[in-house]
Design a protein around this motif. Structure first.
Motif, mmCIF file in Angstrom:
data_model
loop_
_atom_site.group_PDB
_atom_site.id
_atom_site.type_symbol
_atom_site.label_atom_id
_atom_site.label_comp_id
_atom_site.label_asym_id
_atom_site.label_seq_id
_atom_site.Cartn_x
_atom_site.Cartn_y
_atom_site.Cartn_z
ATOM 1 N N ILE A 25 84.145 20.617 55.529
ATOM 2 C CA ILE A 25 83.404 21.682 56.191
ATOM 3 C C ILE A 25 83.928 21.758 57.625
ATOM 4 C CG2 ILE A 25 81.130 22.409 57.000
ATOM 5 C CD1 ILE A 25 79.982 20.786 54.585
ATOM 6 N N VAL A 26 84.322 22.948 58.057
ATOM 7 C CA VAL A 26 84.847 23.149 59.409
ATOM 8 C C VAL A 26 83.913 24.111 60.139
ATOM 9 C CG1 VAL A 26 86.818 23.884 60.796
ATOM 10 C CG2 VAL A 26 87.206 22.803 58.575
ATOM 11 N N VAL A 27 83.382 23.645 61.275
ATOM 12 C CA VAL A 27 82.418 24.407 62.070
ATOM 13 C C VAL A 27 82.938 24.507 63.495
ATOM 14 C CG1 VAL A 27 80.062 24.388 62.974
ATOM 15 C CG2 VAL A 27 80.488 23.618 60.651
ATOM 16 N N GLN A 28 82.714 25.671 64.107
ATOM 17 C CA GLN A 28 83.062 25.857 65.518
ATOM 18 C C GLN A 28 81.940 26.638 66.180
ATOM 19 O OE1 GLN A 28 86.597 28.167 66.348
ATOM 20 N NE2 GLN A 28 86.916 27.032 68.244
ATOM 21 N N LYS A 54 88.750 6.979 70.866
ATOM 22 C CA LYS A 54 89.309 6.606 72.160
ATOM 23 C C LYS A 54 90.444 7.538 72.604
ATOM 24 C CE LYS A 54 89.851 2.790 74.979
ATOM 25 N NZ LYS A 54 88.868 2.734 76.000
ATOM 26 N N TYR A 55 91.343 7.877 71.687
ATOM 27 C CA TYR A 55 92.566 8.608 72.082
ATOM 28 C C TYR A 55 92.811 9.917 71.322
ATOM 29 C CZ TYR A 55 93.655 4.063 74.051
ATOM 30 O OH TYR A 55 93.609 2.894 74.747
ATOM 31 N N GLY A 56 92.195 10.090 70.174
ATOM 32 C CA GLY A 56 92.605 11.191 69.310
ATOM 33 C C GLY A 56 91.740 12.423 69.306
ATOM 34 N N ARG A 57 90.756 12.496 70.217
ATOM 35 C CA ARG A 57 89.891 13.673 70.217
ATOM 36 C C ARG A 57 90.607 14.854 70.842
ATOM 37 N NH1 ARG A 57 84.048 12.707 72.213
ATOM 38 N NH2 ARG A 57 83.749 14.651 71.103
ATOM 39 N N THR A 58 90.532 15.976 70.180
ATOM 40 C CA THR A 58 91.127 17.200 70.708
ATOM 41 C C THR A 58 90.167 17.845 71.700
ATOM 42 O OG1 THR A 58 90.224 18.437 68.841
ATOM 43 C CG2 THR A 58 92.476 17.590 68.605
ATOM 44 N N ASP A 59 90.632 18.838 72.431
ATOM 45 C CA ASP A 59 89.810 19.501 73.446
ATOM 46 C C ASP A 59 89.055 20.715 72.902
ATOM 47 O OD1 ASP A 59 90.371 17.788 75.540
ATOM 48 O OD2 ASP A 59 92.231 18.838 76.039
ATOM 49 N N ASP A 60 88.991 20.874 71.608
ATOM 50 C CA ASP A 60 88.374 22.067 71.023
ATOM 51 C C ASP A 60 86.883 21.847 70.734
ATOM 52 O OD1 ASP A 60 88.377 20.432 68.798
ATOM 53 O OD2 ASP A 60 90.032 21.464 67.829
ATOM 54 N N LEU A 62 85.714 22.144 67.572
ATOM 55 C CA LEU A 62 85.664 22.043 66.112
ATOM 56 C C LEU A 62 84.978 20.764 65.675
ATOM 57 C CD1 LEU A 62 89.222 23.174 64.956
ATOM 58 C CD2 LEU A 62 87.079 24.386 64.643
ATOM 59 N N VAL A 63 84.237 20.866 64.584
ATOM 60 C CA VAL A 63 83.683 19.710 63.893
ATOM 61 C C VAL A 63 84.170 19.785 62.458
ATOM 62 C CG1 VAL A 63 81.585 18.598 63.052
ATOM 63 C CG2 VAL A 63 81.643 19.540 65.343
ATOM 64 N N TRP A 64 84.802 18.708 61.985
ATOM 65 C CA TRP A 64 85.203 18.573 60.575
ATOM 66 C C TRP A 64 84.263 17.580 59.943
ATOM 67 C CZ3 TRP A 64 90.970 16.802 60.978
ATOM 68 C CH2 TRP A 64 91.746 17.823 61.493
ATOM 69 N N ILE A 82 83.498 12.315 59.957
ATOM 70 C CA ILE A 82 83.181 13.430 60.846
ATOM 71 C C ILE A 82 84.108 13.326 62.042
ATOM 72 C CG2 ILE A 82 81.460 14.494 62.339
ATOM 73 C CD1 ILE A 82 79.311 13.293 60.540
ATOM 74 N N ARG A 83 84.802 14.410 62.352
ATOM 75 C CA ARG A 83 85.667 14.456 63.518
ATOM 76 C C ARG A 83 85.205 15.609 64.385
ATOM 77 N NH1 ARG A 83 87.959 17.693 65.860
ATOM 78 N NH2 ARG A 83 89.876 18.564 66.122
ATOM 79 N N SER A 84 85.054 15.340 65.669
ATOM 80 C CA SER A 84 84.610 16.397 66.567
ATOM 81 C C SER A 84 85.495 16.437 67.797
ATOM 82 C CB SER A 84 83.153 16.171 66.988
ATOM 83 O OG SER A 84 83.036 14.987 67.722
ATOM 84 N N GLY A 85 85.734 17.631 68.286
ATOM 85 C CA GLY A 85 86.488 17.811 69.519
ATOM 86 C C GLY A 85 85.624 17.491 70.723
ATOM 87 N N LYS A 86 86.251 17.363 71.877
ATOM 88 C CA LYS A 86 85.530 16.995 73.104
ATOM 89 C C LYS A 86 84.499 18.037 73.518
ATOM 90 C CE LYS A 86 89.204 14.119 74.964
ATOM 91 N NZ LYS A 86 90.237 13.968 75.982
ATOM 92 N N GLN A 87 84.723 19.294 73.171
ATOM 93 C CA GLN A 87 83.792 20.346 73.548
ATOM 94 C C GLN A 87 82.746 20.629 72.478
ATOM 95 O OE1 GLN A 87 85.886 23.808 74.905
ATOM 96 N NE2 GLN A 87 87.287 22.603 76.160
#
Length: 160
Positions: A25-28, A54-60, A62-64, A82-87
């Motif tokens: 599921i991809v949410v923005q 620590k190192y792999g978060r994107t600046d978007d 998006l939540v996967w 669950i992966r989430s961007g910094k924003q």
């Protein structure tokens, strides 16, 4: 992992979602972008989770949210990663969780299980979303979202 196909309209894609064993599921900005049919479920190690935090978060924004149905257990879904961007904020995270509940409803799942390794996802937040502690004798934070008494009312219109 290979993405086989995508849907953007959950309301008219019930038959597809019932057939897909693995999905993302991809949410923005609190709205559904797409649900992807994945070839295989992704398994994340604790090292990968730590590295991503620590190192792999994107600046978007998006939540996967990756999930799958374990072999031989058609009544359950597993929340894998669950992966989430910094924003990405609370709104996007909650939208992804509610969309996972909707997928569970469409599939007729009795429960969703998860091993929560990120301390930033608090026990209080999980409890507010209907999750309960599960398997306390195991190491880690294991949680379950049961649907034995029925599914929460659908608020899909808020996220599409």
């Amino acid at each position: 992992m290979l993405c086989l196909s995508k849907i953007t309209d959950v309301g008219s894609s019930h038959s597809q979602l019932r057939r897909w064993r693995c999905g993302r599921i991809v949410v923005q900005a609190g709205k559904l972008i797409r649900i992807e049919h994945r070839l295989m479920c992704g398994s994340a190690s604790m090292a990968q989770v730590w590295w991503q935090m620590k190192y792999g978060r994107t600046d978007d924004d998006l939540v996967w949210l990756d999930y799958h149905q374990p072999f031989g257990m058609p009544a359950f879904l597993t929340l894998d990663y669950i992966r989430s961007g910094k924003q990405a904020g609370y709104r996007s995270f909650i939208a992804a969780i509610h969309l996972l509940n909707e997928v569970a409803k469409i599939r007729g799942s009795q429960a969703i299980v998860a091993h929560v390794s990120n301390g930033k996802i608090s026990d209080r937040l999980l409890e507010r979303q209907g999750w309960q502690r599960h398997m306390p004798q195991w190491n880690g934070r294991h949680w379950i979202r049961r649907f034995y008494d029925g599914y929460p009312s659908s608020n899909l219109h808020r996220y599409v």
